[in-house]
Scaffold this active site. Structure first.
Site, mmCIF file in Angstrom:
data_model
loop_
_atom_site.group_PDB
_atom_site.id
_atom_site.type_symbol
_atom_site.label_atom_id
_atom_site.label_comp_id
_atom_site.label_asym_id
_atom_site.label_seq_id
_atom_site.Cartn_x
_atom_site.Cartn_y
_atom_site.Cartn_z
ATOM 1 N N TYR A 35 -14.283 6.514 -13.257
ATOM 2 C CA TYR A 35 -14.033 5.515 -12.213
ATOM 3 C C TYR A 35 -14.626 4.170 -12.621
ATOM 4 O O TYR A 35 -13.922 3.150 -12.672
ATOM 5 C CB TYR A 35 -14.622 5.978 -10.881
ATOM 6 C CG TYR A 35 -14.733 4.872 -9.856
ATOM 7 C CD1 TYR A 35 -13.598 4.215 -9.397
ATOM 8 C CD2 TYR A 35 -15.977 4.485 -9.350
ATOM 9 C CE1 TYR A 35 -13.688 3.187 -8.467
ATOM 10 C CE2 TYR A 35 -16.078 3.465 -8.417
ATOM 11 C CZ TYR A 35 -14.935 2.817 -7.983
ATOM 12 O OH TYR A 35 -15.031 1.798 -7.072
ATOM 13 N N PHE A 91 -30.617 14.519 -1.452
ATOM 14 C CA PHE A 91 -30.701 14.992 -2.835
ATOM 15 C C PHE A 91 -31.928 14.384 -3.528
ATOM 16 O O PHE A 91 -31.857 13.323 -4.126
ATOM 17 C CB PHE A 91 -29.423 14.628 -3.592
ATOM 18 C CG PHE A 91 -28.192 15.275 -3.020
ATOM 19 C CD1 PHE A 91 -27.927 16.619 -3.250
ATOM 20 C CD2 PHE A 91 -27.317 14.549 -2.229
ATOM 21 C CE1 PHE A 91 -26.793 17.225 -2.718
ATOM 22 C CE2 PHE A 91 -26.182 15.138 -1.696
ATOM 23 C CZ PHE A 91 -25.923 16.488 -1.938
ATOM 24 N N THR A 119 -16.671 -3.024 -8.981
ATOM 25 C CA THR A 119 -17.684 -2.110 -8.447
ATOM 26 C C THR A 119 -18.977 -2.163 -9.235
ATOM 27 O O THR A 119 -18.975 -2.459 -10.448
ATOM 28 C CB THR A 119 -17.152 -0.666 -8.462
ATOM 29 O OG1 THR A 119 -18.195 0.245 -8.105
ATOM 30 C CG2 THR A 119 -16.656 -0.279 -9.850
ATOM 31 N N ASN A 159 -22.993 -0.918 -1.965
ATOM 32 C CA ASN A 159 -22.585 0.065 -0.947
ATOM 33 C C ASN A 159 -22.069 -0.645 0.299
ATOM 34 O O ASN A 159 -22.850 -1.240 1.046
ATOM 35 C CB ASN A 159 -23.765 0.970 -0.597
ATOM 36 C CG ASN A 159 -24.179 1.844 -1.760
ATOM 37 O OD1 ASN A 159 -23.652 2.922 -1.968
ATOM 38 N ND2 ASN A 159 -25.130 1.354 -2.551
ATOM 39 N N ASP A 178 0.854 -1.192 0.000
ATOM 40 C CA ASP A 178 0.000 0.000 0.000
ATOM 41 C C ASP A 178 0.886 1.236 0.000
ATOM 42 O O ASP A 178 1.877 1.278 0.733
ATOM 43 C CB ASP A 178 -0.904 -0.003 1.238
ATOM 44 C CG ASP A 178 -2.116 0.907 1.101
ATOM 45 O OD1 ASP A 178 -1.916 2.121 0.886
ATOM 46 O OD2 ASP A 178 -3.248 0.422 1.208
ATOM 47 N N SER A 195 -10.903 5.857 -6.109
ATOM 48 C CA SER A 195 -12.309 5.448 -6.058
ATOM 49 C C SER A 195 -13.300 6.584 -5.843
ATOM 50 O O SER A 195 -14.426 6.340 -5.414
ATOM 51 C CB SER A 195 -12.499 4.410 -4.947
ATOM 52 O OG SER A 195 -12.116 4.943 -3.694
ATOM 53 N N ASP A 205 -28.288 10.239 -10.710
ATOM 54 C CA ASP A 205 -28.627 9.372 -9.583
ATOM 55 C C ASP A 205 -29.835 8.501 -9.930
ATOM 56 O O ASP A 205 -30.960 9.001 -10.000
ATOM 57 C CB ASP A 205 -28.969 10.210 -8.328
ATOM 58 C CG ASP A 205 -27.772 10.399 -7.422
ATOM 59 O OD1 ASP A 205 -26.716 9.805 -7.699
ATOM 60 O OD2 ASP A 205 -27.905 11.146 -6.433
ATOM 61 N N THR A 214 -4.245 6.804 0.575
ATOM 62 C CA THR A 214 -5.561 6.879 1.224
ATOM 63 C C THR A 214 -5.674 5.893 2.381
ATOM 64 O O THR A 214 -6.601 5.994 3.178
ATOM 65 C CB THR A 214 -6.702 6.602 0.224
ATOM 66 O OG1 THR A 214 -6.507 5.320 -0.383
ATOM 67 C CG2 THR A 214 -6.736 7.671 -0.863
#
Length: 320
Positions: free
Chosen positions: A137, A207, A113, A166, A31, A73, A283, A35
């Site tokens: 991404y 939102f 992802t 998620n 690593d 990410s 979204d 991050t």
């Protein structure tokens, strides 16, 4: 097995590395700490500070497999600086795969992802659904998936890609160490809501409240990081020479933004003010995974699928 975990000082990578150590594997974490956090590397794992472009020097020591988490990410950053994502996520992975080929390492589990799907035509999302990422991404991660398929066919690689939805919660290892979220730039809903309860934010933003969902707010699939980590161990055993398998990882249950805020209020005992704004562009109303394939083929299922457990574990990690 002797395993290299790239990005193993990050949130998910460290939780997976901890489970690998607990189950008796010999683990080395690679690593660059851009991050990640050095103190997140599990006890019992070796640590090498460096980027995935330096993996060749590590893999020369002889490894049985790689679990690959190292990546950029942040969706917003990927739109502003796409070159960083193509160079880091795809370019870095190409360097890693070439190092694996040269050193005879034939097994890899890749942290992919749900962003590879983009805006879905239907839910729950299946692995066979179209992949139309809406940002660099997701596109860079999809490109890695495509590359893994090519390397499996050309070089006999055994690869598994796990497409997360998620991820939330915290993993408590057998030695009592807790692996939770610690992002310098936090974009995930649950930690941002909990940050209000901790006094780090004044309110949480909602939102859009006019989506075609039961309460008008977006619905998302949340998976506990402990369940996610367990799936990687199963995926490692499922790597088969010359094949690249792809599995979705989610709970199969959707929770709305309002539900998340309500559960966070219940767990923390804090009122958590919410500020309602307009929709964000791009979204989707509902994003929920079908994890039927991994359940059927590897016997995995989400054991901690309740939102209350996920939030409670995340809150406990933040308040220790």
């Amino acid at each position: 097995m002797k395993l290299l975990v790239t990005g193993g000082a990050g949130y998910i990578g460290s939780a997976v590395a901890a489970q690998l150590v607990e189950t008796g594997h010999e683990v080395t974490v690679l690593d660059d700490l851009s991050t990640g956090h050095a103190d997140a590397v599990p006890l019992g794992a070796a640590f090498v500070e460096g980027s995935i472009t330096e993996a060749a020097g590590v893999l020369e020591r002889g490894f049985d497999g790689v679990l690959h988490f190292a990546a950029r990410s942040l969706v917003g950053e990927s739109v502003e600086k796409p070159g960083l994502y193509w160079a880091g996520n795809l370019g870095g992975t190409l360097a890693l795969l070439e190092a694996m080929r040269v050193n005879g390492v034939r097994r890899i589990v890749f942290s992919s992802t749900a962003a590879t799907y983009g805006e879905p035509e239907s839910t729950p999302i299946l692995e066979t659904d179209p992949t139309r990422p809406t940002n660099p991404y997701g596109a860079s991660k999809l490109a890695v998936d495509t590359t893994l398929t090519a390397f499996a066919g050309l070089h006999g690689l055994g690869a598994v890609s796990l497409r997360y939805f998620n991820v939330a919660g915290a993993y408590t290892a057998a030695d009592g160490r807790v692996y939770g979220e610690r992002h310098a730039v936090e974009t995930h809903l649950i930690p941002n809501v909990l940050a209000v309860a901790l006094g780090r934010r004044e309110s949480v933003n909602v939102f859009g409240t006019d989506y075609p969902t039961p309460d008008g707010t977006c619905v998302r699939d949340y998976i506990h990081v402990a369940d996610l980590a367990r799936a990687h161990l199963l995926a490692l055993d499922a790597c088969a020479t010359g094949t690249h398998k792809i599995y979705n990882l989610g709970s199969g249950t959707g929770f709305s933004v309002q539900q998340v805020i309500s559960v966070c209020r219940e767990v923390t005992g804090h009122p958590i003010p919410a500020v309602v704004g307009g929709r964000r562009s791009g979204d989707p109303a509902v994003l929920v995974a079908s994890s039927e394939r991994i359940q059927r083929e590897l016997g995995w299922k989400a054991e901690r699928a309740g939102l209350h457990d996920i939030v409670a574990d995340a809150w406990s990690a933040l308040t220790r």
